[in-house]
Design an enzyme around this catalytic site. Structure first.
Site, PDB file in Angstrom:
ATOM      1  N   HIS A 209      -4.003   4.228  -1.231  1.00 38.05           N
ATOM      2  CA  HIS A 209      -5.266   3.661  -0.745  1.00 38.05           C
ATOM      3  C   HIS A 209      -5.439   2.171  -1.031  1.00 38.05           C
ATOM      4  O   HIS A 209      -6.390   1.561  -0.589  1.00 38.05           O
ATOM      5  CB  HIS A 209      -6.454   4.397  -1.399  1.00 38.05           C
ATOM      6  CG  HIS A 209      -6.682   3.975  -2.816  1.00 38.05           C
ATOM      7  ND1 HIS A 209      -5.908   4.433  -3.850  1.00 38.05           N
ATOM      8  CD2 HIS A 209      -7.570   3.121  -3.368  1.00 38.05           C
ATOM      9  CE1 HIS A 209      -6.307   3.892  -4.985  1.00 38.05           C
ATOM     10  NE2 HIS A 209      -7.311   3.088  -4.729  1.00 38.05           N
TER      11      HIS A 209
HETATM   12  C1  UD1 Z   1     -12.248   0.700  -4.177  1.00 42.35           C
HETATM   13  C2  UD1 Z   1     -11.859  -0.290  -5.277  1.00 42.35           C
HETATM   14  C3  UD1 Z   1     -10.491   0.056  -5.812  1.00 42.35           C
HETATM   15  C4  UD1 Z   1     -10.417   1.509  -6.258  1.00 42.35           C
HETATM   16  C5  UD1 Z   1     -10.892   2.422  -5.136  1.00 42.35           C
HETATM   17  C6  UD1 Z   1     -10.983   3.819  -5.670  1.00 42.35           C
HETATM   18  C7  UD1 Z   1     -12.728  -2.570  -4.966  1.00 42.35           C
HETATM   19  C8  UD1 Z   1     -12.361  -3.959  -4.636  1.00 42.35           C
HETATM   20  N1  UD1 Z   1     -11.773  -1.631  -4.742  1.00 42.35           N
HETATM   21  O1  UD1 Z   1     -11.320   0.562  -3.124  1.00 42.35           O
HETATM   22  O2  UD1 Z   1     -10.231  -0.761  -6.950  1.00 42.35           O
HETATM   23  O3  UD1 Z   1      -9.076   1.801  -6.559  1.00 42.35           O
HETATM   24  O4  UD1 Z   1     -12.206   2.014  -4.702  1.00 42.35           O
HETATM   25  O5  UD1 Z   1     -10.876   4.773  -4.670  1.00 42.35           O
HETATM   26  O6  UD1 Z   1     -13.817  -2.322  -5.403  1.00 42.35           O
HETATM   27  N2  UD1 Z   1     -15.101   4.234   2.870  1.00 42.35           N
HETATM   28  C9  UD1 Z   1     -15.581   5.320   3.552  1.00 42.35           C
HETATM   29  N3  UD1 Z   1     -16.199   6.304   2.824  1.00 42.35           N
HETATM   30  C10 UD1 Z   1     -16.341   6.244   1.480  1.00 42.35           C
HETATM   31  C11 UD1 Z   1     -15.819   5.129   0.799  1.00 42.35           C
HETATM   32  C12 UD1 Z   1     -15.196   4.131   1.509  1.00 42.35           C
HETATM   33  O7  UD1 Z   1     -15.469   5.416   4.766  1.00 42.35           O
HETATM   34  O8  UD1 Z   1     -16.926   7.162   0.878  1.00 42.35           O
HETATM   35  C13 UD1 Z   1     -14.519   3.114   3.641  1.00 42.35           C
HETATM   36  C14 UD1 Z   1     -15.392   1.864   3.463  1.00 42.35           C
HETATM   37  O9  UD1 Z   1     -16.413   1.827   4.394  1.00 42.35           O
HETATM   38  C15 UD1 Z   1     -14.406   0.757   3.614  1.00 42.35           C
HETATM   39  C16 UD1 Z   1     -13.093   1.362   3.141  1.00 42.35           C
HETATM   40  O10 UD1 Z   1     -13.264   2.766   3.075  1.00 42.35           O
HETATM   41  O11 UD1 Z   1     -14.289   0.384   4.951  1.00 42.35           O
HETATM   42  C17 UD1 Z   1     -12.692   0.827   1.787  1.00 42.35           C
HETATM   43  O12 UD1 Z   1     -13.705   1.094   0.831  1.00 42.35           O
HETATM   44  P1  UD1 Z   1     -13.987   0.098  -0.391  1.00 42.35           P
HETATM   45  O13 UD1 Z   1     -15.014   0.671  -1.266  1.00 42.35           O
HETATM   46  O14 UD1 Z   1     -14.194  -1.289   0.128  1.00 42.35           O
HETATM   47  O15 UD1 Z   1     -12.596   0.005  -1.134  1.00 42.35           O
HETATM   48  P2  UD1 Z   1     -11.639   1.132  -1.688  1.00 42.35           P
HETATM   49  O16 UD1 Z   1     -10.349   1.049  -0.957  1.00 42.35           O
HETATM   50  O17 UD1 Z   1     -12.321   2.434  -1.732  1.00 42.35           O
HETATM   51  N1  UDP Z   2      -8.581  11.708  -6.919  1.00 45.57           N
HETATM   52  C1  UDP Z   2      -9.479  12.644  -6.477  1.00 45.57           C
HETATM   53  N2  UDP Z   2      -9.412  13.041  -5.180  1.00 45.57           N
HETATM   54  C2  UDP Z   2      -8.497  12.534  -4.302  1.00 45.57           C
HETATM   55  C3  UDP Z   2      -7.590  11.565  -4.777  1.00 45.57           C
HETATM   56  C4  UDP Z   2      -7.666  11.159  -6.087  1.00 45.57           C
HETATM   57  O1  UDP Z   2     -10.304  13.130  -7.249  1.00 45.57           O
HETATM   58  O2  UDP Z   2      -8.505  12.920  -3.133  1.00 45.57           O
HETATM   59  C5  UDP Z   2      -8.703  11.288  -8.310  1.00 45.57           C
HETATM   60  C6  UDP Z   2      -7.411  11.157  -9.067  1.00 45.57           C
HETATM   61  O3  UDP Z   2      -7.049  12.373  -9.671  1.00 45.57           O
HETATM   62  C7  UDP Z   2      -7.765  10.116 -10.101  1.00 45.57           C
HETATM   63  C8  UDP Z   2      -8.788   9.243  -9.411  1.00 45.57           C
HETATM   64  O4  UDP Z   2      -9.235   9.980  -8.286  1.00 45.57           O
HETATM   65  O5  UDP Z   2      -8.429  10.724 -11.183  1.00 45.57           O
HETATM   66  C9  UDP Z   2      -8.186   7.949  -8.997  1.00 45.57           C
HETATM   67  O6  UDP Z   2      -9.010   7.294  -8.122  1.00 45.57           O
HETATM   68  P1  UDP Z   2      -8.446   6.304  -7.016  1.00 45.57           P
HETATM   69  O7  UDP Z   2      -7.010   6.573  -6.758  1.00 45.57           O
HETATM   70  O8  UDP Z   2      -9.375   6.379  -5.870  1.00 45.57           O
HETATM   71  O9  UDP Z   2      -8.672   4.890  -7.690  1.00 45.57           O
HETATM   72  P2  UDP Z   2      -7.874   4.028  -8.761  1.00 45.57           P
HETATM   73  O10 UDP Z   2      -7.606   4.881  -9.926  1.00 45.57           O
HETATM   74  O11 UDP Z   2      -6.628   3.507  -8.098  1.00 45.57           O
HETATM   75  O12 UDP Z   2      -8.809   2.908  -9.048  1.00 45.57           O
END
Ligand code: UD1
Ligand code: UDP
Length: 360
Positions: A209
């Site tokens: 992601h």
């Molecule tokens: C964010 C964090 C990242 C973390 C990740 C965990 C930042 C800069 N990044 O990245 O460090 O590893 O969360 O998962 O804060 N979206 C949906 N539905 C949701 C959530 C997100 O559709 O419930 C879409 C958003 O609208 C956006 C994209 O996914 O277009 C990315 O979401 P965003 O929160 O910006 O960043 P993440 O990749 O989730």
């Molecule tokens: N995780 C989850 N559901 C998923 C994928 C990941 O609960 O579909 C959990 C995973 O086990 C870990 C956490 O989410 O505990 C990690 O989050 P993510 O990879 O979104 O973010 P990061 O750790 O890279 O910031």
């Protein structure tokens, strides 16, 4: 009773919150602010429900857009809540935009900030989370460090007496919830249409992601091609950021070894970790959970985030290149069962005790 405002917004923060909040609320009044950064049911609500996390007092509903727009809007709205609630401290976790926004809103109001997961550095400002980590650490008064290698970064950046090595709340959560698995968790997997997914006896668990790996089709496709070469299928719960791309690539290339599912709750995720042959990920949390569960992991990322995990090939960094990923997935891996650099599963108690001393 002293009041602490906790700011969360993204999936990994809900997991850490679950274990810290449970202990925090025995000694403090906690006001919970959810920025809304993650908002789909299976990216947010499922964690609150399954992990018994108290309902947020505020949900600001701020998500998507550019980093600046999202963070700026969060600062504006978190400040309003802090002006109303007047907490003694603001608590933030990790390195997301919600983390940095909470820290900046608080420090500008001269409210002390406590940062859990301090001191992680990979050495490039091209990584959006690195910016959040550095800024948050430098405006925080109290720093909780999860693993020993982070101490070097704290010292290098001039922190002297404000950091504490307490262990990793992710390890607390892993131990606590792993002991509650009942074997039914994998029945909750569903495909993109909501239909149940049949889980093979043996499988790999993959996630992808990160912004760095989702800016083009190429990188995800290289990971998929590596998974296609493996003897068992890969289960991939897809982050919404990659939903359309993953579906399109699997269909267009007729990949048969990749099972796409909707994102899963934490309990299902750790059940997948515990059952998987090996793990392929770019997630900070999942590469640690692989280590906790003694599962070999290949992390598709150019930088080492957790040096403690990489000895004896336990966690190997790979380029987004099918041959590199495939080769590393077949490497010999040896775990040292006596080596546990992420604490003893009681970081939350240590954190709350130190907060108590700080706020005396
Ligand atoms: C964010 C964090 C990242 C973390 C990740 C965990 C930042 C800069 N990044 O990245 O460090 O590893 O969360 O998962 O804060 N979206 C949906 N539905 C949701 C959530 C997100 O559709 O419930 C879409 C958003 O609208 C956006 C994209 O996914 O277009 C990315 O979401 P965003 O929160 O910006 O960043 P993440 O990749 O989730
Ligand atoms: N995780 C989850 N559901 C998923 C994928 C990941 O609960 O579909 C959990 C995973 O086990 C870990 C956490 O989410 O505990 C990690 O989050 P993510 O990879 O979104 O973010 P990061 O750790 O890279 O910031």
């Amino acid at each position: 009773m002293k009041k602490i405002c906790t700011v969360v917004g993204a999936r990994p923060q809900f997991i850490k919150l679950a274990v810290v909040s449970r202990v925090l609320r025995t000694r403090f009044q906690e006001v919970l602010i959810h920025t809304g950064q993650h908002y789909d049911y299976n990216m947010s609500d499922v964690f609150f429900r399954e992990m018994d996390i108290p309902h947020p007092d505020y949900n600001l509903g701020i998500s998507g857009g550019t980093h600046g727009k999202m963070t700026g809007q969060m600062i504006i709205e978190i400040e309003e809540v802090l002006l109303k609630e007047k907490p003694d401290m603001v608590l933030v976790f990790g390195d997301t935009n919600s983390t940095m926004a909470g820290a900046l809103a608080a420090v500008k109001l001269q409210i002390p900030v406590c940062h859990i997961e301090s001191g992680g550095r990979i050495g490039t400002l091209d990584n959006p989370e690195e910016v959040n980590r550095i800024v948050t650490d430098h405006v925080s008064s109290l720093h909780f460090v999860c693993n020993p290698s982070c101490i070097e970064h704290m010292v290098k950046e001039g922190f002297t007496d404000s950091y504490y090595l307490v262990g990793d709340p992710m390890y607390d959560a892993f131990l606590y919830y792993s002991s509650r698995l009942d074997g039914s968790e994998l029945q909750k997997l569903t495909d993109f249409s909501g239909r149940p997914v049949s889980v093979p006896e043996r499988f790999y668990y993959m996630t992808c992601h990160r912004q760095e790996n989702t800016d083009t089709d190429e990188k995800l496709d290289q990971i998929f091609q590596a998974m296609e070469m493996l003897p068992y299928p890969a289960i991939y719960p897809v982050h919404p950021r990659n939903h359309d791309r993953a579906q399109r690539l699997v269909l267009a290339n007729h990949y048969r070894n990749i099972i796409l599912t909707q994102p899963v709750g934490y309990i299902t995720s750790i059940a997948l970790v515990n059952r998987a042959e090996r793990i392929v990920t770019d997630s900070g949390g999942l590469q640690r959970e692989a280590f906790f569960a003694r599962k070999p992991c290949v992390t598709v990322f150019n930088y080492v985030c957790f040096p403690e995990t990489i000895a004896n090939n336990c966690n190997q960094m790979a380029r987004p290149d099918k041959e590199d990923i495939f080769t590393k997935l077949n490497a010999n891996v040896v775990f040292d069962n006596d080596y546990q650099p992420f604490g003893d599963g009681h970081s939350a108690e240590k954190i709350v005790k130190k907060i108590g001393e700080f706020l005396l």
